[in-house]
Design an enzyme around this catalytic site. Sequence first.
Site, short mmCIF file in Angstrom:
data_model
loop_
_atom_site.label_atom_id
_atom_site.label_comp_id
_atom_site.label_asym_id
_atom_site.label_seq_id
_atom_site.Cartn_x
_atom_site.Cartn_y
_atom_site.Cartn_z
N GLY A 107 0.83 -1.20 0.00
CA GLY A 107 0.00 0.00 0.00
C GLY A 107 0.87 1.25 0.00
CD GLU A 112 5.56 -0.65 4.22
OE1 GLU A 112 4.42 -1.08 4.39
OE2 GLU A 112 5.84 0.56 4.32
C1 5RP Z 1 2.91 1.15 6.31
C2 5RP Z 1 2.59 1.75 4.99
C3 5RP Z 1 1.27 1.44 4.41
O1 5RP Z 1 1.44 0.89 3.15
C4 5RP Z 1 0.49 2.73 4.29
O2 5RP Z 1 0.40 3.32 5.57
C5 5RP Z 1 -0.90 2.50 3.70
O3 5RP Z 1 -1.71 1.81 4.62
P1 5RP Z 1 -3.25 1.58 4.34
O4 5RP Z 1 -3.34 0.64 3.20
O5 5RP Z 1 -3.78 1.02 5.64
O6 5RP Z 1 -3.87 2.93 4.02
O7 5RP Z 1 3.37 2.44 4.38
O8 5RP Z 1 4.17 1.57 6.75
#
Ligand code: 5RP
Length: 236
Positions: free
Chosen positions: A91, A112
């Site tokens: 994400g 990530e």
């Molecule tokens: C976590 C991230 C996530 O990908 C980002 O916060 C998006 O999260 P969501 O899909 O719950 O909106 O970078 O570190």
Amino acid sequence: MAGLRLSWREEAKKKVAWKAVELVKDGWIVGLGSGSTAAYAIFFLGKRVKEEKLDVLVVPTSYQSFFLAVKEKIPVTSLDEHPKLNLTIDGADEVDKNLNMIKGGGAALTREKIVGFASEKYVIIIDETKLVDKLGLNMPIPVEVLPFATSVVINKLKETWKNVKIREGKGKVGPIITDNGNFIVDVYCGGIENPEKVNNKIRSIPGVVETGLFIKMADLVYVGKKDGKIEVLTKT
Ligand code: 5RP
């Protein structure tokens, strides 16, 4: 997952997650991002593993995605065993038209970035509220910082940006601790003109482990829209 009627955003997240999981082929090593959209992808990948006997190994980017993979009975591997991945599905918090991103809303940014970097293809799944003209107007840049260096890093960041805060925990007093044992410092910059320059500037401070600015890393972005369609953005 079944039963309750979901909001358009949840429906959009599910749709893009499924579309990304459809890319996965037998025998692949797949990176698993973190957050609520990545969680849908992990669920759908688990479904394919069970129903199609899809043979994959996954590298999770957080304890969240690790435990979800275990729950879905998807076999987990490590970067030491598989330093090259076929695909990562992740994400994002904000994505601009150049496919630069801010990530780290869930504090998993360092793993990530490493897993995305190690992947042949880095696919991002978002709903349309995450598409922005300029990064950093509506959210800070998350920066993972070694606890020992926190005050030094914050002082240096404050020479450029006034509003710099250690992220506080929910359900825990004091700062949140990342899966790597570090702190997150949020840098409120009020919009980023040159994301690459800002990323390099922050990364040059000793004690900074990684930033949530992902520059030219995404290959493909699936955007779930309010009207039910999926927009596909590709690296130019
Ligand atoms: C976590 C991230 C996530 O990908 C980002 O916060 C998006 O999260 P969501 O899909 O719950 O909106 O970078 O570190």
